[in-house]
Design a protein around this motif. Structure first.
Motif, mmCIF file in Angstrom:
data_model
loop_
_atom_site.group_PDB
_atom_site.id
_atom_site.type_symbol
_atom_site.label_atom_id
_atom_site.label_comp_id
_atom_site.label_asym_id
_atom_site.label_seq_id
_atom_site.Cartn_x
_atom_site.Cartn_y
_atom_site.Cartn_z
ATOM 1 N N ALA A 16 0.713 -1.159 0.085
ATOM 2 C CA ALA A 16 0.098 -0.080 -0.091
ATOM 3 C C ALA A 16 0.865 1.320 -0.117
ATOM 4 O O ALA A 16 0.549 2.129 -0.702
ATOM 5 N N GLY A 17 1.956 1.313 0.722
ATOM 6 C CA GLY A 17 2.782 2.203 0.976
ATOM 7 C C GLY A 17 3.575 2.573 -0.508
ATOM 8 O O GLY A 17 3.825 3.671 -1.007
ATOM 9 N N GLY A 18 3.839 1.408 -1.264
ATOM 10 C CA GLY A 18 4.399 1.473 -2.860
ATOM 11 C C GLY A 18 3.437 2.185 -3.516
ATOM 12 O O GLY A 18 3.810 2.825 -4.324
ATOM 13 N N GLN A 19 2.306 1.860 -3.270
ATOM 14 C CA GLN A 19 1.315 2.289 -4.218
ATOM 15 C C GLN A 19 1.196 3.966 -4.120
ATOM 16 O O GLN A 19 1.000 4.611 -5.271
ATOM 17 N N VAL A 20 1.136 4.517 -2.792
ATOM 18 C CA VAL A 20 1.072 5.885 -2.490
ATOM 19 C C VAL A 20 2.327 6.473 -3.113
ATOM 20 O O VAL A 20 2.329 7.630 -3.836
ATOM 21 N N TYR A 56 -2.087 0.088 6.507
ATOM 22 C CA TYR A 56 -2.976 -1.095 5.806
ATOM 23 C C TYR A 56 -2.722 -2.197 6.621
ATOM 24 O O TYR A 56 -3.996 -2.922 6.434
ATOM 25 N N ALA A 57 -1.945 -2.681 6.697
ATOM 26 C CA ALA A 57 -1.714 -3.961 7.434
ATOM 27 C C ALA A 57 -2.393 -4.282 8.757
ATOM 28 O O ALA A 57 -2.711 -5.347 9.044
ATOM 29 N N ALA A 58 -2.637 -3.054 9.774
ATOM 30 C CA ALA A 58 -3.643 -3.266 10.629
ATOM 31 C C ALA A 58 -4.983 -3.042 10.590
ATOM 32 O O ALA A 58 -5.770 -3.159 11.293
ATOM 33 N N PRO A 60 -8.934 -3.505 8.914
ATOM 34 C CA PRO A 60 -9.500 -4.613 8.762
ATOM 35 C C PRO A 60 -9.798 -4.892 7.344
ATOM 36 O O PRO A 60 -9.562 -3.866 6.455
ATOM 37 N N PRO A 61 -9.894 -6.206 6.828
ATOM 38 C CA PRO A 61 -10.025 -6.604 5.549
ATOM 39 C C PRO A 61 -10.890 -5.558 4.658
ATOM 40 O O PRO A 61 -10.627 -5.234 3.484
ATOM 41 N N VAL A 62 -12.074 -5.068 5.115
ATOM 42 C CA VAL A 62 -13.096 -4.442 4.178
ATOM 43 C C VAL A 62 -12.209 -2.989 3.984
ATOM 44 O O VAL A 62 -12.557 -2.381 2.918
ATOM 45 N N THR A 63 -11.646 -2.425 5.017
ATOM 46 C CA THR A 63 -10.806 -1.214 4.772
ATOM 47 C C THR A 63 -9.724 -1.393 3.822
ATOM 48 O O THR A 63 -9.555 -0.655 3.016
ATOM 49 N N GLN A 64 -9.116 -2.430 3.901
ATOM 50 C CA GLN A 64 -8.003 -2.842 2.896
ATOM 51 C C GLN A 64 -8.654 -3.119 1.426
ATOM 52 O O GLN A 64 -8.157 -2.414 0.597
ATOM 53 N N ARG A 65 -9.886 -3.525 1.439
ATOM 54 C CA ARG A 65 -10.315 -3.706 -0.043
ATOM 55 C C ARG A 65 -10.793 -2.263 -0.520
ATOM 56 O O ARG A 65 -10.631 -1.948 -1.756
ATOM 57 N N ARG A 66 -11.251 -1.684 0.435
ATOM 58 C CA ARG A 66 -11.719 -0.033 -0.202
ATOM 59 C C ARG A 66 -10.634 0.726 -0.502
ATOM 60 O O ARG A 66 -10.478 1.246 -1.484
ATOM 61 N N PHE A 67 -9.352 0.545 0.289
ATOM 62 C CA PHE A 67 -8.113 1.290 -0.225
ATOM 63 C C PHE A 67 -7.615 0.628 -1.691
ATOM 64 O O PHE A 67 -7.077 1.395 -2.486
ATOM 65 N N ASP A 68 -7.578 -0.676 -1.840
ATOM 66 C CA ASP A 68 -7.065 -1.423 -2.791
ATOM 67 C C ASP A 68 -7.811 -0.796 -4.085
ATOM 68 O O ASP A 68 -7.543 -0.467 -5.166
ATOM 69 N N LEU A 113 -6.777 8.536 0.138
ATOM 70 C CA LEU A 113 -5.793 7.040 0.214
ATOM 71 C C LEU A 113 -5.396 7.145 1.745
ATOM 72 O O LEU A 113 -5.618 6.112 2.263
ATOM 73 N N SER A 114 -4.678 8.172 1.854
ATOM 74 C CA SER A 114 -3.894 7.965 3.288
ATOM 75 C C SER A 114 -5.043 7.852 4.389
ATOM 76 O O SER A 114 -4.827 7.341 5.577
ATOM 77 N N THR A 115 -5.959 8.674 4.554
ATOM 78 C CA THR A 115 -6.767 8.708 5.429
ATOM 79 C C THR A 115 -8.103 7.461 5.544
ATOM 80 O O THR A 115 -8.628 7.297 6.390
ATOM 81 N N THR A 116 -7.893 6.688 4.313
ATOM 82 C CA THR A 116 -8.797 5.463 4.226
ATOM 83 C C THR A 116 -8.295 4.580 5.327
ATOM 84 O O THR A 116 -9.142 3.744 5.810
ATOM 85 N N VAL A 117 -6.847 4.305 5.391
ATOM 86 C CA VAL A 117 -6.317 3.397 6.356
ATOM 87 C C VAL A 117 -5.815 3.934 7.701
ATOM 88 O O VAL A 117 -5.450 3.398 8.521
ATOM 89 N N ALA A 118 -5.957 5.194 7.775
ATOM 90 C CA ALA A 118 -5.615 5.755 9.047
ATOM 91 C C ALA A 118 -6.579 5.666 10.315
ATOM 92 O O ALA A 118 -7.491 5.187 10.331
#
Length: 118
Positions: A16-20, A56-58, A60-68, A113-118
């Motif tokens: 996720a950090g690489g994408q950013v 991103y690693a911390a 939940p899966p639904v948040t990870q999917r939204r970020f993706d 994107l940064s606030t999605t997983v924050a």
């Protein structure tokens, strides 16, 4: 028309950090087209990428999917925008106004994107 192979974002295959970080590089290119020189990405960009990766690693899966999904959509429209800017430049047409609009949109997308997983 010139066809450029753009690596597609595949959820789960990239950090996720690489994408950013990649989107920040695209933003730097777009800002260069506007004629505005941004400071070179440095420690702040590395810290942002590390923070996003950890969040991103911390998350939940639904948040990870939204970020993706948002990262993939952003990468697609950013690539299309850059391709359009390059075509404008090749044709000798002014690209700076369109580049400024794309840069503004990329800034917003990166904040989102940064606030999605924050």
């Amino acid at each position: 028309m010139t066809q450029h192979d753009v690596p597609l974002y595949a959820p789960g295959l990239a950090d996720a950090g690489g994408q950013v970080a990649q989107l920040r590089e695209v933003l730097a290119l777009v800002e260069e087209i506007t004629g505005v020189r941004s400071p070179a990405p440095g420690d702040a960009a590395l810290e942002e990428a590390a923070r996003v990766s950890a969040a991103y690693a911390a998350a939940p899966p639904v948040t990870q999917r939204r970020f993706d999904e948002r990262a993939a959509a952003t990468a697609r429209w950013a690539a299309a925008g850059v391709e359009t800017l390059l075509r404008l430049q090749e044709q000798g047409r002014p690209a700076a106004p369109a580049a400024a609009a794309l840069a503004e949109a990329l800034h917003g997308a990166l904040r989102e994107l940064s606030t999605t997983v924050a």
